[in-house]
Design an enzyme around this catalytic site. Structure first.
Site, PDB file in Angstrom:
ATOM      1  N   TYR A   1     -16.105 -16.020 -53.647  1.00 52.47           N
ATOM      2  CA  TYR A   1     -17.298 -16.140 -52.843  1.00 52.47           C
ATOM      3  C   TYR A   1     -17.226 -14.685 -51.604  1.00 52.47           C
ATOM      4  O   TYR A   1     -18.770 -14.909 -51.128  1.00 52.47           O
ATOM      5  CB  TYR A   1     -16.591 -16.660 -51.017  1.00 52.47           C
ATOM      6  CG  TYR A   1     -16.184 -18.701 -52.459  1.00 52.47           C
ATOM      7  CD1 TYR A   1     -17.111 -18.837 -52.370  1.00 52.47           C
ATOM      8  CD2 TYR A   1     -14.930 -18.386 -52.099  1.00 52.47           C
ATOM      9  CE1 TYR A   1     -16.817 -20.047 -53.241  1.00 52.47           C
ATOM     10  CE2 TYR A   1     -14.934 -19.706 -53.482  1.00 52.47           C
ATOM     11  CZ  TYR A   1     -15.607 -20.583 -53.652  1.00 52.47           C
ATOM     12  OH  TYR A   1     -15.152 -21.791 -54.263  1.00 52.47           O
TER      13      TYR A   1
ATOM     14  N   ARG B   1     -10.552 -16.172 -74.650  1.00 54.81           N
ATOM     15  CA  ARG B   1     -10.849 -15.081 -73.912  1.00 54.81           C
ATOM     16  C   ARG B   1     -10.007 -13.843 -73.730  1.00 54.81           C
ATOM     17  O   ARG B   1      -9.382 -14.039 -74.175  1.00 54.81           O
ATOM     18  CB  ARG B   1     -11.375 -15.719 -72.384  1.00 54.81           C
ATOM     19  CG  ARG B   1      -9.843 -15.970 -71.566  1.00 54.81           C
ATOM     20  CD  ARG B   1     -10.402 -16.264 -70.725  1.00 54.81           C
ATOM     21  NE  ARG B   1     -11.147 -15.228 -69.534  1.00 54.81           N
ATOM     22  CZ  ARG B   1     -10.446 -15.482 -67.999  1.00 54.81           C
ATOM     23  NH1 ARG B   1     -10.198 -16.549 -67.518  1.00 54.81           N
ATOM     24  NH2 ARG B   1     -11.051 -14.479 -67.196  1.00 54.81           N
ATOM     25  N   ARG B   2     -10.754 -13.547 -73.614  1.00 53.37           N
ATOM     26  CA  ARG B   2     -10.499 -11.758 -73.561  1.00 53.37           C
ATOM     27  C   ARG B   2      -9.604 -11.481 -75.105  1.00 53.37           C
ATOM     28  O   ARG B   2      -7.973 -11.295 -74.942  1.00 53.37           O
ATOM     29  CB  ARG B   2      -9.093 -12.046 -72.465  1.00 53.37           C
ATOM     30  CG  ARG B   2      -9.001 -12.559 -70.833  1.00 53.37           C
ATOM     31  CD  ARG B   2      -7.976 -12.334 -70.124  1.00 53.37           C
ATOM     32  NE  ARG B   2      -8.315 -12.118 -68.478  1.00 53.37           N
ATOM     33  CZ  ARG B   2      -7.457 -13.742 -67.743  1.00 53.37           C
ATOM     34  NH1 ARG B   2      -6.771 -14.411 -68.795  1.00 53.37           N
ATOM     35  NH2 ARG B   2      -7.844 -13.580 -66.071  1.00 53.37           N
TER      36      ARG B   2
ATOM     37  N   HIS C   1     -18.571 -19.540 -67.491  1.00 50.26           N
ATOM     38  CA  HIS C   1     -18.678 -20.488 -66.288  1.00 50.26           C
ATOM     39  C   HIS C   1     -18.650 -19.321 -65.411  1.00 50.26           C
ATOM     40  O   HIS C   1     -20.463 -19.524 -64.513  1.00 50.26           O
ATOM     41  CB  HIS C   1     -17.426 -20.852 -65.465  1.00 50.26           C
ATOM     42  CG  HIS C   1     -17.578 -21.106 -64.303  1.00 50.26           C
ATOM     43  ND1 HIS C   1     -18.633 -22.122 -63.654  1.00 50.26           N
ATOM     44  CD2 HIS C   1     -16.948 -20.857 -63.526  1.00 50.26           C
ATOM     45  CE1 HIS C   1     -17.882 -22.433 -62.477  1.00 50.26           C
ATOM     46  NE2 HIS C   1     -17.334 -21.344 -62.183  1.00 50.26           N
ATOM     47  N   PHE C   2     -18.206 -18.331 -65.255  1.00 48.65           N
ATOM     48  CA  PHE C   2     -18.437 -17.143 -64.302  1.00 48.65           C
ATOM     49  C   PHE C   2     -19.805 -16.206 -64.562  1.00 48.65           C
ATOM     50  O   PHE C   2     -20.370 -15.398 -63.952  1.00 48.65           O
ATOM     51  CB  PHE C   2     -17.073 -16.241 -64.016  1.00 48.65           C
ATOM     52  CG  PHE C   2     -16.086 -14.921 -64.740  1.00 48.65           C
ATOM     53  CD1 PHE C   2     -17.412 -14.129 -65.945  1.00 48.65           C
ATOM     54  CD2 PHE C   2     -15.298 -15.634 -65.334  1.00 48.65           C
ATOM     55  CE1 PHE C   2     -16.676 -13.466 -66.498  1.00 48.65           C
ATOM     56  CE2 PHE C   2     -14.911 -15.470 -66.448  1.00 48.65           C
ATOM     57  CZ  PHE C   2     -15.296 -14.201 -66.995  1.00 48.65           C
TER      58      PHE C   2
ATOM     59  N   HIS D   1      -9.309 -15.996 -55.532  1.00 44.87           N
ATOM     60  CA  HIS D   1     -10.038 -16.429 -55.834  1.00 44.87           C
ATOM     61  C   HIS D   1     -11.549 -16.418 -54.231  1.00 44.87           C
ATOM     62  O   HIS D   1     -12.675 -16.459 -54.565  1.00 44.87           O
ATOM     63  CB  HIS D   1     -10.535 -18.449 -55.678  1.00 44.87           C
ATOM     64  CG  HIS D   1     -10.957 -19.171 -55.338  1.00 44.87           C
ATOM     65  ND1 HIS D   1     -11.795 -19.723 -57.089  1.00 44.87           N
ATOM     66  CD2 HIS D   1     -11.966 -19.973 -55.162  1.00 44.87           C
ATOM     67  CE1 HIS D   1     -12.670 -20.037 -56.685  1.00 44.87           C
ATOM     68  NE2 HIS D   1     -12.833 -20.592 -55.584  1.00 44.87           N
TER      69      HIS D   1
END
Lengths: 65, 72, 589
Positions: free
Chosen positions: C233, C443-444, C380-381, C229
């Site tokens: 950032y 996903r994936r 989202h990402f 996570h």
């Protein structure tokens, strides 16, 4: 080629004390309203639109595998 | 022009998310659009914006923003 | 003679340039794999074997979120340190040393991944960016990652060294804002990478080398997310730095508040790490209470992002009003939309605001169950790292390229078209990914299609969503082509003497208004460490207590077809059992 930024377009100097960011307030308020509406919308789409989530059963499966 | 070319480009780009989600919003009031119909609505909106942008200013409109300088 | 960065710091400009070009190479590779998998997944064009899809996916993930972002970061941070302290790096050999280490490391990992495409060697690393056990990669992959991360540690040491040297000469001065941002981000990175270092050095690498027989998958997963996570950032902080110190300047104004910017970076230092468990809401073996603590910390993390929204928009508005903007919304038209640096960053910020909402959904423990491991998360990402970060990086590249090459930008118009095209492409792709996730699309997954089952869309159809994703992917690829055209075109330009000076934004409310305690890096680091201890000690202890340090015996899975068949058989028998038990539940009701 022209320069990347044209500083000459500045028409006036606004200092710390004269500056009142009302536009920011307006924009952030709009964002807040959108977020709040989406949150309400989520309840309908996510919860009323789906069957109950079965978590426990699948977890056992993963645990076994 | 009432808006700079760059401003016009950005306005048209911002139309994309609105159009994409327009169908969802309309389905809430029981208006179901097909892809083709959405595309037609989109094209119509683009035309409206283009017409508005290229209409000559009749004096009361603001001058085009500063960065409407020569395009390279 | 101009005052560009390359004129003041020619040797450092060469390093920054090399780091940027390394990052662009990764971007190009990642982009190619991106379009391959987009077309494969959506079923429009499948020319690779579906088993190779996961190699493509690993390459796409690792090249983009490790090499592209972090090479760009070290370039930007080196620029920020040297510019804001107004001094060159302390020892150029050391600086090239850490760059070299990073380059060697990522090359090893990259080769291990790409070797998965050929049967000529038994080297492969199709373990995806998240490299969870029991997926096992060749030791070269883990070793490469270790070298790369050590390279970033040394880079941080280099920047701290510059700051210490500067402090000797300026004992009473406040830390310049860009330097402050670099230092807090690196402190966060040091804490965060402890998790991945432990996961790799203690468990995954020895396991891959055959020194230990098995690992505890939950332990290595948890250690991965300890890093996984905060790494987001690490991608985001250079973009934030650009929003704080470049965006106000290109908008024609000043940064609204230096103290607020410092508060934001301090909050990221404190709160980034003790949140990783929110990626594991569906992991059995971690108690709900620990997940709840991670959720609370995550929700607190919204605070610095909302503070940023306010500060950055207020700084843009300041620029717009100085340029003659009026009214509640009218000022928006006075912004320099003609400038790709501005427009790219503004659109990236707008996408990030949308990502804030889907992020809140991900962060909420109960709502997360509905989107966990679905295509929603991918949507989202792609808004966060794929747009807020990537688009900001591409936009500021148009400012940096002349600074570090000494050549004028090849074409501003192409640059503007590029950033707008990225925005439109990502709108289509990410929106459809979110929607697919709500329908339960996983996903994936190479072929998200099943016999006897169809995803049902509330509005439109699954086919339309697939088309939207493919369309978005193609637009994004076109946008990348335009980007590289500009990078090459600029490199081929002649030296220019009329470049803008190397400057960043001034402030309306400067560091003199910021409480001194904000610069007390030791205090904030100590608080960050304490929070990490609170958030992680008990979950880790209980995971080790239950599963053992090296876990129950598990079978490693280097992805080969025999193991896939075996896995398919095991999964099928369990799934049948699960379905039977669900049916039983239904009957007994």
């Amino acid at each position: 080629m022209c320069p990347m930024t044209d500083e000459s377009e500045q028409r006036r100097e606004i200092g710390h004390d004269e500056y009142d960011p009302v536009g920011t307030l307006a924009l952030i308020t709009v964002y807040f309203l959108i977020i709040a509406l989406l949150w309400v919308f989520m309840y309908f789409v996510e919860f009323l639109g789906n069957e109950p989530t079965v978590v426990g059963t699948f977890l056992t499966v993963v645990g076994l595998a | 022009m009432r808006i700079s070319k760059a401003g016009l480009l950005v306005v048209l780009a911002l139309l994309a998310p609105l159009l994409v989600e327009l169908r969802t919003v309309l389905s809430w009031v029981n208006v179901e659009l097909t892809v083709l119909e959405t595309a037609v609505v989109g094209a119509a909106l683009v035309v409206v914006i283009l017409v508005w942008a290229f209409l000559p200013e009749n004096g009361d409109g603001k001058t085009a923003e500063g960065d409407a300088s020569s395009e390279n | 003679m101009s005052n560009a960065y390359i004129d003041d710091f020619p040797a450092e400009a060469k390093l920054v340039r090399t780091a940027f070009y390394s990052s662009f190479l990764a971007l190009a590779l990642g982009g190619v794999f991106g379009i391959i998998q987009t077309l494969h997944r959506t079923g429009y064009y499948r020319f690779i074997d579906s088993a190779d899809y996961y190699t493509v996916l690993t390459a796409h993930g690792v090249f983009l979120v490790i090499s592209f972002t972090i090479f760009f970061l070290v370039g930007v941070f080196t620029w920020a340190i040297t510019t804001s302290l107004d001094r060159g790096v302390e020892d150029l050999r050391f600086t090239w040393g850490w760059y070299g280490l990073m380059a060697i490391g990522i090359t090893l990992s990259g080769v291990a991944i790409l070797a998965g495409f050929t049967d000529a060697t038994d080297i492969s690393a199709s373990v995806l960016f998240t490299f969870y056990a029991p997926l096992q990669a060749h030791p070269m992959f883990y070793l490469g990652l270790v070298l790369f991360v050590v390279g970033t540690w040394l880079a941080g040491a280099d920047w701290f060294r510059s700051w210490w040297a500067w402090k000797q000469e300026n004992p009473d001065a406040r830390i310049p804002l860009p330097t402050f941002m670099v230092l807090t981000t690196m402190l966060m990175w040091y804490i965060a990478t402890l998790g991945v270092a432990a996961a790799i050095l203690l468990f995954l690498l020895p396991w891959s080398l055959g020194l230990v027989d098995s690992v505890n998958p939950l332990l290595t997963r948890t250690l991965f997310w300890f890093f996984g996570h905060p790494v987001v950032y690490f991608w985001l902080m250079p973009a934030y730095m650009m929003w704080y110190i470049m965006l106000p300047k290109v908008s024609g104004g000043k940064l609204f508040s230096d103290p607020l910017a410092r508060v934001v970076f301090v909050l990221f230092l404190i709160l980034s790490v003790p949140t990783g468990i929110h990626h594991q809401y569906l992991d059995p073996g971690i108690a709900e209470g620990f997940k709840f603590i991670a959720m609370t910390n995550t929700m607190f993390l919204l605070l610095p992002s909302l503070l940023t929204a306010f500060t950055v928009v207020a700084s843009m508005e300041h620029g717009a009003r100085q340029r003659g903007g009026e009214g509640y919304f009218g000022w928006l038209t006075a912004l320099p939309w003609r400038d790709p640096v501005f427009t790219g960053m503004a659109l990236a910020g707008l996408m990030f605001a949308a990502a804030g909402f889907s992020g809140m959904i991900n962060a909420g423990m109960n709502i997360n169950y509905l989107v966990h491991n679905t295509f929603w998360v991918v949507g989202h990402f792609h808004l966060t790292v794929g747009t807020a970060v990537a688009l900001t990086f591409m936009a500021v590249t148009y400012w940096f390229l002349p600074q570090i090459t000494g050549r004028a930008l090849w074409s501003r118009s192409v640059a503007l078209g590029q950033v707008v095209l990225w925005f439109v492409g990502m709108t289509f792709m990410s929106n459809a990914m979110h929607r697919g996730g709500l329908l339960g699309v996983p996903r994936r997954t190479a072929e998200p299609q099943y016999d006897g089952f169809e995803f049902e869309a509330a509005v439109g159809s699954m086919g339309e969503l697939q088309a939207q994703i493919a369309l978005g992917g193609i637009l994004l690829t076109l946008s990348l082509v335009l980007f590289f055209a500009n990078v090459f075109g600029t490199a081929l330009n002649g030296r220019s003497d009329e470049l803008p000076a190397n400057e960043y934004a001034g402030t309306l409310s400067g560091p003199e208004d910021a409480p001194l305690v904000l610069d007390n890096l030791k205090l904030w680091t100590a608080i960050a460490v304490v929070l990490v201890i609170f958030a992680y000690t008990f979950p880790l202890l209980s995971i080790v207590d239950r599963g053992g340090l090296f876990g129950p015996d598990i079978n490693p899975l280097p992805v080969s077809l025999e193991t896939v068949h075996l896995l398919a058989f095991v999964l099928e028998s369990h799934a049948t059992g699960a379905l039977e038990s669900i049916a039983w539940l239904g009957v007994s009701r």
